[in-house]
Design a protein around this motif. Structure first.
Motif, PDB file in Angstrom:
ATOM      1  N   GLN A 225       0.851  -1.194   0.000  1.00  0.00           N
ATOM      2  CA  GLN A 225       0.000   0.000   0.000  1.00  0.00           C
ATOM      3  C   GLN A 225       0.886   1.243   0.000  1.00  0.00           C
ATOM      4  OE1 GLN A 225      -3.082  -0.175  -0.394  1.00  0.00           O
ATOM      5  NE2 GLN A 225      -3.856  -2.096   0.455  1.00  0.00           N
ATOM      6  N   GLN A 226       1.540   1.518  -1.092  1.00  0.00           N
ATOM      7  CA  GLN A 226       2.368   2.724  -1.207  1.00  0.00           C
ATOM      8  C   GLN A 226       3.291   2.915  -0.009  1.00  0.00           C
ATOM      9  OE1 GLN A 226       2.339   3.855  -4.094  1.00  0.00           O
ATOM     10  NE2 GLN A 226       0.433   2.884  -4.703  1.00  0.00           N
ATOM     11  N   GLY A 227       4.166   1.981   0.192  1.00  0.00           N
ATOM     12  CA  GLY A 227       5.189   2.164   1.223  1.00  0.00           C
ATOM     13  C   GLY A 227       5.042   1.234   2.399  1.00  0.00           C
ATOM     14  N   ASP A 228       3.814   0.846   2.741  1.00  0.00           N
ATOM     15  CA  ASP A 228       3.671  -0.145   3.805  1.00  0.00           C
ATOM     16  C   ASP A 228       2.691  -1.238   3.355  1.00  0.00           C
ATOM     17  OD1 ASP A 228       1.300   1.208   4.104  1.00  0.00           O
ATOM     18  OD2 ASP A 228       2.014   2.378   5.807  1.00  0.00           O
ATOM     19  N   TYR A 229       2.249  -2.043   4.310  1.00  0.00           N
ATOM     20  CA  TYR A 229       1.532  -3.266   3.895  1.00  0.00           C
ATOM     21  C   TYR A 229       0.293  -3.515   4.749  1.00  0.00           C
ATOM     22  CZ  TYR A 229       5.782  -4.336   1.327  1.00  0.00           C
ATOM     23  OH  TYR A 229       6.832  -4.272   0.458  1.00  0.00           O
TER      24      TYR A 229
ATOM     25  N   THR B  50      -7.762 -10.752  -1.092  1.00  0.00           N
ATOM     26  CA  THR B  50      -9.088 -10.131  -1.088  1.00  0.00           C
ATOM     27  C   THR B  50      -9.772 -10.198   0.280  1.00  0.00           C
ATOM     28  OG1 THR B  50      -9.824 -12.245  -1.987  1.00  0.00           O
ATOM     29  CG2 THR B  50      -9.610 -10.428  -3.534  1.00  0.00           C
ATOM     30  N   ASP B  51      -9.172 -10.895   1.239  1.00  0.00           N
ATOM     31  CA  ASP B  51      -9.794 -10.987   2.568  1.00  0.00           C
ATOM     32  C   ASP B  51      -9.549  -9.704   3.366  1.00  0.00           C
ATOM     33  OD1 ASP B  51     -10.794 -13.516   2.102  1.00  0.00           O
ATOM     34  OD2 ASP B  51      -8.992 -14.519   2.833  1.00  0.00           O
ATOM     35  N   ARG B  52     -10.378  -9.527   4.360  1.00  0.00           N
ATOM     36  CA  ARG B  52     -10.262  -8.327   5.202  1.00  0.00           C
ATOM     37  C   ARG B  52      -8.939  -8.399   5.974  1.00  0.00           C
ATOM     38  NH1 ARG B  52     -14.365  -5.155   7.540  1.00  0.00           N
ATOM     39  NH2 ARG B  52     -13.651  -4.109   9.426  1.00  0.00           N
ATOM     40  N   PRO B  53      -8.121  -7.344   5.905  1.00  0.00           N
ATOM     41  CA  PRO B  53      -6.821  -7.398   6.598  1.00  0.00           C
ATOM     42  C   PRO B  53      -6.985  -7.469   8.114  1.00  0.00           C
ATOM     43  CG  PRO B  53      -6.992  -5.432   5.196  1.00  0.00           C
ATOM     44  CD  PRO B  53      -8.336  -6.085   5.193  1.00  0.00           C
ATOM     45  N   ASN B  54      -6.097  -8.240   8.738  1.00  0.00           N
ATOM     46  CA  ASN B  54      -6.062  -8.270  10.211  1.00  0.00           C
ATOM     47  C   ASN B  54      -5.337  -7.038  10.744  1.00  0.00           C
ATOM     48  OD1 ASN B  54      -5.891 -11.172   9.075  1.00  0.00           O
ATOM     49  ND2 ASN B  54      -6.777 -11.423  11.106  1.00  0.00           N
ATOM     50  N   TRP B  55      -4.369  -6.543   9.966  1.00  0.00           N
ATOM     51  CA  TRP B  55      -3.641  -5.325  10.327  1.00  0.00           C
ATOM     52  C   TRP B  55      -3.470  -4.474   9.077  1.00  0.00           C
ATOM     53  CZ3 TRP B  55      -2.057 -10.260  11.629  1.00  0.00           C
ATOM     54  CH2 TRP B  55      -2.125 -10.592  12.973  1.00  0.00           C
ATOM     55  N   THR B  56      -3.463  -3.161   9.232  1.00  0.00           N
ATOM     56  CA  THR B  56      -3.254  -2.290   8.073  1.00  0.00           C
ATOM     57  C   THR B  56      -2.014  -1.425   8.304  1.00  0.00           C
ATOM     58  OG1 THR B  56      -4.719  -0.637   9.010  1.00  0.00           O
ATOM     59  CG2 THR B  56      -5.712  -2.162   7.448  1.00  0.00           C
TER      60      THR B  56
ATOM     61  N   GLN C 208       1.305  -1.659   7.924  1.00  0.00           N
ATOM     62  CA  GLN C 208       2.423  -2.176   8.720  1.00  0.00           C
ATOM     63  C   GLN C 208       3.732  -1.992   7.952  1.00  0.00           C
ATOM     64  OE1 GLN C 208       1.846  -4.057  11.972  1.00  0.00           O
ATOM     65  NE2 GLN C 208       0.170  -2.638  11.571  1.00  0.00           N
ATOM     66  N   THR C 209       4.769  -1.608   8.649  1.00  0.00           N
ATOM     67  CA  THR C 209       6.087  -1.542   8.018  1.00  0.00           C
ATOM     68  C   THR C 209       6.669  -2.956   7.968  1.00  0.00           C
ATOM     69  OG1 THR C 209       7.232  -1.285  10.104  1.00  0.00           O
ATOM     70  CG2 THR C 209       6.489   0.746   9.010  1.00  0.00           C
ATOM     71  N   LEU C 210       7.749  -3.119   7.195  1.00  0.00           N
ATOM     72  CA  LEU C 210       8.362  -4.446   7.117  1.00  0.00           C
ATOM     73  C   LEU C 210       8.885  -4.894   8.480  1.00  0.00           C
ATOM     74  CD1 LEU C 210      10.258  -4.498   3.694  1.00  0.00           C
ATOM     75  CD2 LEU C 210       8.133  -5.645   4.331  1.00  0.00           C
ATOM     76  N   VAL C 211       9.386  -3.961   9.254  1.00  0.00           N
ATOM     77  CA  VAL C 211       9.887  -4.318  10.598  1.00  0.00           C
ATOM     78  C   VAL C 211       8.719  -4.802  11.464  1.00  0.00           C
ATOM     79  CG1 VAL C 211      10.993  -3.404  12.676  1.00  0.00           C
ATOM     80  CG2 VAL C 211      11.855  -2.771  10.411  1.00  0.00           C
ATOM     81  N   GLN C 212       7.576  -4.143  11.355  1.00  0.00           N
ATOM     82  CA  GLN C 212       6.397  -4.586  12.124  1.00  0.00           C
ATOM     83  C   GLN C 212       5.927  -5.958  11.635  1.00  0.00           C
ATOM     84  OE1 GLN C 212       4.183  -0.936  11.286  1.00  0.00           O
ATOM     85  NE2 GLN C 212       3.915  -0.615  13.481  1.00  0.00           N
TER      86      GLN C 212
ATOM     87  N   LEU D 220       5.195  -9.604  13.474  1.00  0.00           N
ATOM     88  CA  LEU D 220       3.949 -10.372  13.312  1.00  0.00           C
ATOM     89  C   LEU D 220       4.247 -11.806  12.894  1.00  0.00           C
ATOM     90  CD1 LEU D 220       1.628  -7.796  11.493  1.00  0.00           C
ATOM     91  CD2 LEU D 220       1.383  -8.679  13.813  1.00  0.00           C
ATOM     92  N   LEU D 221       5.219 -11.969  11.993  1.00  0.00           N
ATOM     93  CA  LEU D 221       5.574 -13.327  11.559  1.00  0.00           C
ATOM     94  C   LEU D 221       6.035 -14.153  12.749  1.00  0.00           C
ATOM     95  CD1 LEU D 221       7.419 -12.537   8.220  1.00  0.00           C
ATOM     96  CD2 LEU D 221       5.495 -14.089   8.463  1.00  0.00           C
TER      97      LEU D 221
END
Ligand code: SF4
Length: 403
Positions: free
Chosen positions: A364-368, A377-383, A385-389, A393-394
Motif C-alpha cells: 500500500q504505497q510504502g507499507d503493507y 481479497t480478505d479483510r486485513p487483520n492489520w493495516t 504495517q512496516t516491514l519491521v512490524q 507479526l511473523l
C-alpha cells in the motif's frame, strides 16, 4: 480502490495474444503435460534471450512466462515456438491447453497408473471438441493422480481426480460418483460444454466453477452424474525440490524466477547426464531425472526459507505494484516458519499466489496490509504495517499457529 475483477484480464497471454506489462510484452508457453524436451527447453531459453529480457518465470500453472518482448519479437518467437512444437499452430487449439497433470505421473508409484493416459485422452478430446472454442484460455482442467503431491493439490475449473474405484469429475463444491477413465474424460468435456451453455443464459460469460463453486452440483446433474459433496483435502503440500519419489530430483526457482542462463545450465546438465528432457511443476520447480546440485540460482534444499515466500514481479514489470515486493519477501523469508507460506503481493490482484497463504501482505504505497491465513481479497487483520512490524507479526502469529 480497484477490485480484483476490475484487474483480471480476460485472456491468458500466449504468443498469439501477448499482454502489455511495464517491461514490455509478456507471453506464456505451456509445456505439453508439463514436460519439455531438451531441444524445446533450449528453444525457450533462446526465445527469452533473443526476443525478451532474458528472464524465465515458472508459474503456478506449470507454464513458462517470458517477459520484455516487442511486438515484432513476439511474432518472430511465435513462429519458432510453433516449429518446435511448443505452441499449436491454431490459436483456437492453443487456448484449450490449460491442463495440469500430476508432475510425477508414471514416476511416483503412489500416483494412479492411468494418470498420464488419462491426461493425454482428455487433452485430445478437448482439442477435438470444436464446441469448446468459446472456452477462455484461463479455463483450466487438471488430472490429479495423487501420490506424493496429494489428490486435490492441482486446482482447476474441472478436475479429474483418482480415487480407489477409478476417477471422479470434480468441480466447485461437488464431485461425481467414481467412473471408469473414459467415462470421466467424456464427463469432463460434457461439463465444460455445460459451463458454456449455462454462462450464455447468465451474464454471457463462460461459467467458471473455480469462481462459482456453487454451480458444481447443477453442472454435474445436467451432465447425467450423481452429485456427491466434494471431499476437500488439507492444504499440505510436500516439497517439490530435492529427492522425490521415482528417484527424480526437484530444482526450485526462488519466487519462480530464473535467468535464461541458469535455465540453460540445467538443460545442458540434463543432456550431459544422458536424458532427453525434464518436467515443470506448478510449485515453481523443475523435475530432473537425477540429482543435479550446485547450479546457480536453483534451490535444492527443501528447507531453504526462500521457498516459503511468493511475490509478483513488482514495479519492475507492473505499474500497479505498491512496493518492491520481491525484495520485501526475501527480507522476510528467514522469519517464515517451516511449512508456512508468506505471500507478498504488489496489489490486491495477488498474481503470484491466488489462494490463501499463512500470511499475505498487500503493498500500500510504502507499507503493507496484512491478512493472516487468507488471501489478498480478505479483510486485513492489520493495516499499514512496516516491514519491521511485519517481521514481528511473523514471529508472533505464525509461530503461534505452528506450535
Ligand atoms: S499482483 Fe503484482 S503483478 Fe499482479 S497486478 Fe498486482 S502488482 Fe501487478
Amino acid at each position: 480502490m480497484s477490485t480484483v475483477q476490475s484487474l483480471v484480464k480476460g485472456w491468458c497471454p500466449d504468443l498469439f495474444a501477448p499482454m502489455q506489462a511495464a517491461d514490455g510484452l509478456l507471453v506464456r508457453i505451456r509445456p505439453w503435460f508439463g514436460r519439455l524436451s531438451v531441444v524445446q527447453a533450449e528453444s525457450v531459453a533462446e526465445l527469452a534471450q533473443r526476443f525478451g529480457n532474458g528472464v524465465i518465470e515458472l508459474t503456478n500453472r506449470a507454464n513458462l512466462q517470458l517477459r520484455g518482448f516487442s511486438p515484432d519479437g513476439a511474432r518472430a518467437a511465435l513462429q519458432i515456438a510453433i516449429s518446435e512444437g511448443l505452441v499449436c499452430a491454431d490459436p483456437a487449439h492453443e487456448r484449450r491447453r490449460a491442463l495440469l497433470v500430476s508432475p510425477l505421473a508414471g514416476l511416483d508409484p503412489d500416483c494412479h497408473e492411468q494418470t498420464a493416459t488419462c491426461a493425454g485422452l482428455l487433452q485430445d478430446r478437448i482439442l477435438d471438441a470444436d464446441d469448446l472454442e468459446a472456452l477462455p484460455g484461463k479455463f483450466g482442467f487438471s488430472v490429479d493422480g495423487g501420490g506424493w503431491f496429494p489428490v486435490g493439490a492441482l486446482s482447476a475449473d474441472i478436475m479429474l481426480q483418482a480415487c480407489p474405484a477409478g476417477w471422479k469429475v470434480v468441480l466447485g463444491d461437488a464431485q461425481s460418483q467414481p467412473l471408469a477413465m473414459e467415462a470421466a474424460v467424456a464427463g469432463a468435456v460434457s461439463v465444460a460444454l455445460g459451463c458454456i451453455t449455462l454462462g450464455s443464459v447468465g451474464d454471457g460469460k463462460v461459467l467458471r466453477p473455480s469462481r462459482t463453486p456453487e454451480a458444481g452440483p447443477q453442472l454435474l446433474q445436467q451432465a447425467g452424474f450423481q452429485v456427491c459433496p466434494r471431499e476437500h483435502t488439507p492444504l499440505f503440500r510436500p516439497p517439490a525440490v530435492g529427492s522425490l519419489p521415482g528417484q527424480v530430483f526437484g530444482l526450485g526457482a526462488v519466487m519462480g524466477r530464473l535467468t535464461a542462463e541458469a535455465f540453460l545450465e540445467c538443460v545442458h546438465a540434463v543432456q550431459d547426464a544422458g536424458h532427453d528432457g525434464f518436467r515443470v511443476t506448478p510449485w515453481r520447480s523443475l523435475i530432473v531425472p537425477e540429482p543435479i546440485r550446485d547450479m546457480q540460482e536453483f534451490v535444492t534444499d527443501a528447507g531453504d526459507p526462500r521457498l516459503r515466500v511468493q511475490a509478483c514481479i513488482g514495479p519492475m514489470g507492473c505499474v500497479r505494484a505498491g512496493a518492491d515486493v520481491g525484495h520485501a519477501a526475501l527480507f522476510l523469508a528467514p522469519e517464515v516458519p517451516r511449512g508456512e507460506v508468506l505471500h507478498v503481493s504488489g496489489c490486491i490482484k495477488g498474481c503470484a499466489h491466488p489462494g490463501a497463504a499463512s500470511m499475505t501482505l498487500i503493498a500500500q504505497q510504502g507499507d503493507y496490509d496484512v491478512v493472516c491465513h487468507g488471501r489478498t481479497t480478505d479483510r486485513p487483520n492489520w493495516t499499514h504495517q512496516t516491514l519491521v512490524q511485519v517481521k514481528t507479526l511473523l514471529r508472533t502469529e505464525l509461530k503461534d499457529f505452528a506450535s
